[in-house]
Scaffold this motif. Sequence first.
Motif, PDB file in Angstrom:
ATOM      1  N   ILE A 136     -15.340   8.431 -10.297  1.00 32.59           N
ATOM      2  CA  ILE A 136     -15.444   7.975  -8.916  1.00 32.59           C
ATOM      3  C   ILE A 136     -14.091   7.401  -8.512  1.00 32.59           C
ATOM      4  N   GLU A 137     -13.554   7.841  -7.388  1.00 29.05           N
ATOM      5  CA  GLU A 137     -12.254   7.370  -6.925  1.00 29.05           C
ATOM      6  C   GLU A 137     -12.384   5.947  -6.382  1.00 29.05           C
ATOM      7  N   LEU A 138     -11.435   5.093  -6.756  1.00 33.54           N
ATOM      8  CA  LEU A 138     -11.481   3.693  -6.348  1.00 33.54           C
ATOM      9  C   LEU A 138     -10.367   3.405  -5.347  1.00 33.54           C
ATOM     10  N   LYS A 139     -10.742   2.834  -4.207  1.00 35.53           N
ATOM     11  CA  LYS A 139      -9.787   2.464  -3.170  1.00 35.53           C
ATOM     12  C   LYS A 139     -10.070   1.032  -2.727  1.00 35.53           C
ATOM     13  N   ALA A 140      -9.209   0.516  -1.864  1.00 32.76           N
ATOM     14  CA  ALA A 140      -9.379  -0.840  -1.362  1.00 32.76           C
ATOM     15  C   ALA A 140      -8.902  -0.944   0.066  1.00 32.76           C
ATOM     16  N   ILE A 141      -9.556  -1.785   0.853  1.00 30.37           N
ATOM     17  CA  ILE A 141      -9.077  -2.118   2.182  1.00 30.37           C
ATOM     18  C   ILE A 141      -7.928  -3.106   2.037  1.00 30.37           C
ATOM     19  N   VAL A 142      -6.806  -2.799   2.669  1.00 32.93           N
ATOM     20  CA  VAL A 142      -5.630  -3.671   2.658  1.00 32.93           C
ATOM     21  C   VAL A 142      -5.471  -4.238   4.064  1.00 32.93           C
ATOM     22  N   LEU A 149       0.786  -4.090  -3.997  1.00 30.23           N
ATOM     23  CA  LEU A 149       1.621  -4.422  -5.148  1.00 30.23           C
ATOM     24  C   LEU A 149       3.090  -4.213  -4.834  1.00 30.23           C
ATOM     25  N   VAL A 150       3.382  -3.145  -4.110  1.00 28.87           N
ATOM     26  CA  VAL A 150       4.755  -2.851  -3.682  1.00 28.87           C
ATOM     27  C   VAL A 150       4.741  -2.671  -2.169  1.00 28.87           C
ATOM     28  N   PRO A 151       5.445  -3.520  -1.418  1.00 31.29           N
ATOM     29  CA  PRO A 151       5.459  -3.386   0.046  1.00 31.29           C
ATOM     30  C   PRO A 151       5.932  -1.999   0.482  1.00 31.29           C
ATOM     31  N   ASP A 152       5.291  -1.481   1.510  1.00 33.66           N
ATOM     32  CA  ASP A 152       5.622  -0.156   2.039  1.00 33.66           C
ATOM     33  C   ASP A 152       6.246  -0.333   3.422  1.00 33.66           C
ATOM     34  N   PRO A 153       7.565  -0.112   3.561  1.00 32.22           N
ATOM     35  CA  PRO A 153       8.215  -0.330   4.859  1.00 32.22           C
ATOM     36  C   PRO A 153       7.728   0.615   5.949  1.00 32.22           C
ATOM     37  N   ASP A 154       7.105   1.719   5.556  1.00 27.61           N
ATOM     38  CA  ASP A 154       6.610   2.679   6.544  1.00 27.61           C
ATOM     39  C   ASP A 154       5.205   2.344   7.028  1.00 27.61           C
ATOM     40  N   LEU A 155       4.576   1.342   6.367  1.00 30.75           N
ATOM     41  CA  LEU A 155       3.210   0.969   6.730  1.00 30.75           C
ATOM     42  C   LEU A 155       3.281  -0.169   7.743  1.00 30.75           C
ATOM     43  N   LEU A 156       2.999   0.162   8.993  1.00 35.63           N
ATOM     44  CA  LEU A 156       3.219  -0.800  10.072  1.00 35.63           C
ATOM     45  C   LEU A 156       1.934  -1.357  10.654  1.00 35.63           C
ATOM     46  N   THR A 157       0.809  -0.723  10.390  1.00 34.59           N
ATOM     47  CA  THR A 157      -0.449  -1.184  10.969  1.00 34.59           C
ATOM     48  C   THR A 157      -1.467  -1.441   9.874  1.00 34.59           C
ATOM     49  N   PRO A 163      -5.304   3.595  -2.427  1.00 33.58           N
ATOM     50  CA  PRO A 163      -5.791   3.610  -3.819  1.00 33.58           C
ATOM     51  C   PRO A 163      -5.726   2.203  -4.398  1.00 33.58           C
ATOM     52  N   ILE A 164      -6.760   1.786  -5.084  1.00 34.20           N
ATOM     53  CA  ILE A 164      -6.845   0.394  -5.513  1.00 34.20           C
ATOM     54  C   ILE A 164      -5.704   0.016  -6.455  1.00 34.20           C
ATOM     55  N   GLY A 165      -5.165   0.986  -7.199  1.00 34.81           N
ATOM     56  CA  GLY A 165      -4.062   0.717  -8.109  1.00 34.81           C
ATOM     57  C   GLY A 165      -2.776   0.334  -7.397  1.00 34.81           C
ATOM     58  N   GLN A 166      -2.700   0.585  -6.085  1.00 37.95           N
ATOM     59  CA  GLN A 166      -1.531   0.198  -5.297  1.00 37.95           C
ATOM     60  C   GLN A 166      -1.702  -1.171  -4.651  1.00 37.95           C
ATOM     61  N   THR A 167      -2.832  -1.823  -4.945  1.00 40.82           N
ATOM     62  CA  THR A 167      -3.151  -3.092  -4.299  1.00 40.82           C
ATOM     63  C   THR A 167      -3.339  -4.202  -5.334  1.00 40.82           C
TER      64      THR A 167
END
Length: 224
Positions: A136-142, A149-157, A163-167
Amino acid sequence: MAAKNPKTVTIYGRLSFPNFNYQQAVARNAKSNFPKDAADVAPDFNLLVEKPQLDKFLTHVRDEFLPYCLEQSNKGEKRDALDKGQVDRILKLIDSEDWEAQPPYIPVKVVPEKTADLAPEAVANIKISGNKGVDIELKAIVNNEDELLVPDPDLLTFPVIKPIGQTVHQMYGGCYVAATLNLYAFISGKLPGFSASAGTAVFKADGDRFGGGVTVDEDEIFAD
Protein backbone atom coordinates in the motif's frame (compact mmCIF):
# COMPACT_ATOMS: atom_id res chain seq x y z
CA MET A 1 -17.54 19.40 -11.82
CA ALA A 2 -16.85 15.76 -12.62
CA ALA A 3 -19.66 13.27 -12.10
CA LYS A 4 -19.48 11.37 -8.82
CA ASN A 5 -18.02 7.89 -9.16
CA PRO A 6 -20.42 5.45 -7.44
CA LYS A 7 -17.55 3.04 -6.76
CA THR A 8 -15.35 5.44 -4.76
CA VAL A 9 -15.71 7.34 -1.51
CA THR A 10 -13.11 9.13 0.62
CA ILE A 11 -13.16 8.80 4.41
CA TYR A 12 -10.74 9.26 7.26
CA GLY A 13 -10.29 7.80 10.71
CA ARG A 14 -7.70 6.65 13.21
CA LEU A 15 -5.31 4.05 11.89
CA SER A 16 -5.54 0.63 13.54
CA PHE A 17 -3.69 -2.66 12.92
CA PRO A 18 -1.91 -1.48 9.74
CA ASN A 19 -0.23 -4.08 7.55
CA PHE A 20 0.89 -2.01 4.58
CA ASN A 21 3.64 -4.35 3.37
CA TYR A 22 2.81 -7.18 0.95
CA GLN A 23 5.60 -9.49 2.13
CA GLN A 24 4.46 -9.10 5.73
CA ALA A 25 0.94 -9.93 4.60
CA VAL A 26 2.25 -13.10 2.91
CA ALA A 27 4.07 -14.11 6.10
CA ARG A 28 0.94 -13.53 8.18
CA ASN A 29 -1.14 -15.49 5.69
CA ALA A 30 1.21 -18.48 6.01
CA LYS A 31 0.35 -18.70 9.72
CA SER A 32 -3.40 -18.66 9.06
CA ASN A 33 -5.56 -21.72 9.64
CA PHE A 34 -6.97 -21.12 6.15
CA PRO A 35 -4.06 -19.72 4.09
CA LYS A 36 -4.67 -18.24 0.64
CA ASP A 37 -2.47 -18.69 -2.40
CA ALA A 38 0.28 -16.05 -2.22
CA ALA A 39 -0.99 -14.48 -5.46
CA ASP A 40 -4.32 -13.75 -3.74
CA VAL A 41 -2.81 -12.09 -0.65
CA ALA A 42 -3.13 -8.33 -0.14
CA PRO A 43 -1.94 -5.98 2.61
CA ASP A 44 -4.60 -4.20 4.65
CA PHE A 45 -5.37 -1.65 7.33
CA ASN A 46 -8.29 -0.50 9.44
CA LEU A 47 -9.79 2.93 10.08
CA LEU A 48 -11.66 3.61 13.32
CA VAL A 49 -14.28 6.16 12.30
CA GLU A 50 -16.48 8.60 14.15
CA LYS A 51 -20.19 8.84 13.36
CA PRO A 52 -19.98 11.57 10.67
CA GLN A 53 -17.47 9.53 8.66
CA LEU A 54 -19.44 6.30 9.11
CA ASP A 55 -22.60 8.11 7.99
CA LYS A 56 -20.77 9.49 4.94
CA PHE A 57 -19.56 6.00 4.01
CA LEU A 58 -22.92 4.30 4.48
CA THR A 59 -24.84 7.08 2.71
CA HIS A 60 -22.58 6.67 -0.31
CA VAL A 61 -23.12 2.90 -0.25
CA ARG A 62 -26.92 3.30 -0.03
CA ASP A 63 -27.38 6.19 -2.45
CA GLU A 64 -24.62 5.66 -5.00
CA PHE A 65 -22.94 2.25 -4.90
CA LEU A 66 -25.88 -0.13 -4.43
CA PRO A 67 -28.04 1.60 -7.10
CA TYR A 68 -25.02 1.28 -9.42
CA CYS A 69 -24.80 -2.46 -8.62
CA LEU A 70 -28.51 -2.89 -9.38
CA GLU A 71 -28.05 -1.02 -12.66
CA GLN A 72 -25.15 -3.34 -13.53
CA SER A 73 -27.42 -6.33 -12.96
CA ASN A 74 -30.23 -4.83 -15.05
CA LYS A 75 -27.74 -4.29 -17.90
CA GLY A 76 -26.66 -7.92 -17.76
CA GLU A 77 -23.14 -7.00 -16.61
CA LYS A 78 -21.12 -9.39 -14.46
CA ARG A 79 -18.87 -7.01 -12.50
CA ASP A 80 -20.45 -5.45 -9.38
CA ALA A 81 -23.85 -6.82 -10.43
CA LEU A 82 -26.46 -7.36 -7.69
CA ASP A 83 -30.15 -7.98 -8.23
CA LYS A 84 -32.85 -6.27 -6.17
CA GLY A 85 -33.10 -9.09 -3.65
CA GLN A 86 -29.34 -9.04 -3.10
CA VAL A 87 -29.30 -5.24 -2.74
CA ASP A 88 -32.17 -5.43 -0.25
CA ARG A 89 -30.27 -8.02 1.80
CA ILE A 90 -27.23 -5.74 2.07
CA LEU A 91 -29.45 -2.78 2.98
CA LYS A 92 -31.00 -4.87 5.74
CA LEU A 93 -27.54 -5.66 7.12
CA ILE A 94 -26.60 -1.98 7.05
CA ASP A 95 -29.86 -0.80 8.60
CA SER A 96 -29.48 -3.31 11.46
CA GLU A 97 -26.25 -1.54 12.53
CA ASP A 98 -25.21 -4.86 14.06
CA TRP A 99 -21.58 -4.61 13.00
CA GLU A 100 -20.54 -7.62 15.06
CA ALA A 101 -22.65 -9.94 12.92
CA GLN A 102 -21.46 -8.66 9.54
CA PRO A 103 -18.27 -10.58 8.61
CA PRO A 104 -17.51 -11.24 5.85
CA TYR A 105 -20.30 -9.51 3.95
CA ILE A 106 -19.58 -5.82 4.53
CA PRO A 107 -16.37 -4.06 5.62
CA VAL A 108 -17.89 -2.34 8.66
CA LYS A 109 -16.96 -4.10 11.93
CA VAL A 110 -17.13 -3.36 15.63
CA VAL A 111 -14.23 -1.47 17.19
CA PRO A 112 -11.90 -4.12 18.70
CA GLU A 113 -12.32 -4.37 22.46
CA LYS A 114 -8.63 -3.69 23.16
CA THR A 115 -8.78 -0.49 21.11
CA ALA A 116 -12.19 0.81 22.18
CA ASP A 117 -10.89 2.40 25.40
CA LEU A 118 -8.16 4.21 23.41
CA ALA A 119 -10.59 5.55 20.81
CA PRO A 120 -13.90 6.11 22.65
CA GLU A 121 -15.03 8.50 19.90
CA ALA A 122 -15.00 5.72 17.28
CA VAL A 123 -18.32 4.04 16.46
CA ALA A 124 -17.09 1.47 13.92
CA ASN A 125 -14.04 -0.12 12.32
CA ILE A 126 -13.79 -0.12 8.52
CA LYS A 127 -11.53 -2.84 7.14
CA ILE A 128 -9.65 -1.84 3.99
CA SER A 129 -7.69 -4.18 1.72
CA GLY A 130 -4.82 -3.14 -0.52
CA ASN A 131 -4.16 -4.46 -3.99
CA LYS A 132 -2.97 -8.02 -4.40
CA GLY A 133 0.76 -8.51 -4.73
CA VAL A 134 1.90 -4.95 -3.93
CA ASP A 135 2.50 -2.70 -0.94
CA ILE A 136 0.00 0.00 0.00
CA GLU A 137 1.48 3.36 -1.01
CA LEU A 138 1.97 5.76 1.91
CA LYS A 139 1.57 9.52 1.51
CA ALA A 140 1.04 12.49 3.80
CA ILE A 141 -0.70 15.85 3.73
CA VAL A 142 1.91 18.61 3.99
CA ASN A 143 0.53 21.88 5.35
CA ASN A 144 3.72 23.96 5.22
CA GLU A 145 7.39 23.78 4.28
CA ASP A 146 8.43 22.76 7.81
CA GLU A 147 6.74 19.38 7.27
CA LEU A 148 9.09 18.52 4.38
CA LEU A 149 12.37 16.74 5.08
CA VAL A 150 13.99 18.75 2.30
CA PRO A 151 12.43 22.13 1.38
CA ASP A 152 11.24 22.33 -2.22
CA PRO A 153 11.72 25.83 -3.71
CA ASP A 154 9.28 25.00 -6.50
CA LEU A 155 6.50 24.15 -4.04
CA LEU A 156 4.66 27.42 -3.52
CA THR A 157 1.18 26.40 -2.40
CA PHE A 158 -0.04 24.28 0.49
CA PRO A 159 -1.53 21.91 1.50
CA VAL A 160 -0.23 19.21 -0.83
CA ILE A 161 0.02 15.44 -0.74
CA LYS A 162 3.56 14.03 -0.90
CA PRO A 163 5.14 10.56 -0.46
CA ILE A 164 5.43 10.13 3.28
CA GLY A 165 9.18 9.45 3.02
CA GLN A 166 9.64 13.06 1.87
CA THR A 167 7.92 14.40 4.98
CA VAL A 168 8.47 14.50 8.75
CA HIS A 169 5.36 12.37 9.29
CA GLN A 170 5.08 8.68 10.14
CA MET A 171 2.27 6.17 10.10
CA TYR A 172 1.37 4.68 13.49
CA GLY A 173 -1.65 3.23 15.21
CA GLY A 174 -3.78 6.14 16.40
CA CYS A 175 -2.85 8.77 13.80
CA TYR A 176 -5.52 10.11 11.46
CA VAL A 177 -5.41 8.62 7.97
CA ALA A 178 -7.53 9.32 4.90
CA ALA A 179 -8.16 6.97 2.00
CA THR A 180 -10.15 7.01 -1.21
CA LEU A 181 -11.89 3.64 -1.18
CA ASN A 182 -12.84 1.50 -4.14
CA LEU A 183 -15.98 -0.55 -3.49
CA TYR A 184 -16.55 -4.01 -4.99
CA ALA A 185 -19.65 -6.19 -4.88
CA PHE A 186 -19.33 -9.96 -4.57
CA ILE A 187 -21.34 -13.12 -4.03
CA SER A 188 -19.97 -15.56 -1.42
CA GLY A 189 -21.80 -18.84 -1.89
CA LYS A 190 -25.27 -17.44 -2.41
CA LEU A 191 -24.88 -14.44 -0.10
CA PRO A 192 -24.12 -10.92 -1.41
CA GLY A 193 -21.63 -8.51 0.08
CA PHE A 194 -19.19 -5.77 -0.74
CA SER A 195 -15.61 -4.91 0.17
CA ALA A 196 -13.47 -1.77 0.31
CA SER A 197 -9.94 -1.42 -1.02
CA ALA A 198 -7.36 1.34 -1.31
CA GLY A 199 -3.98 1.46 -2.99
CA THR A 200 -2.90 4.54 -1.01
CA ALA A 201 -3.15 5.62 2.63
CA VAL A 202 -2.66 9.32 3.39
CA PHE A 203 -1.44 10.62 6.77
CA LYS A 204 -3.81 13.45 7.74
CA ALA A 205 -2.92 14.43 11.34
CA ASP A 206 -1.32 13.20 14.53
CA GLY A 207 -3.39 11.52 17.22
CA ASP A 208 -2.77 9.76 20.51
CA ARG A 209 -0.67 6.71 19.73
CA PHE A 210 -2.23 3.29 20.27
CA GLY A 211 -0.21 0.51 21.80
CA GLY A 212 1.19 -2.35 20.14
CA GLY A 213 -5.18 1.46 -5.47
CA VAL A 214 -6.87 3.91 -6.39
CA THR A 215 -5.97 7.41 -7.15
CA VAL A 216 -6.34 9.85 -4.29
CA ASP A 217 -9.28 12.24 -4.26
CA GLU A 218 -7.36 15.29 -2.98
CA ASP A 219 -10.43 17.54 -2.62
CA GLU A 220 -12.08 15.01 -0.32
CA ILE A 221 -8.93 14.25 1.65
CA PHE A 222 -8.28 17.93 2.40
CA ALA A 223 -11.86 18.42 3.52
CA ASP A 224 -12.70 18.39 7.23
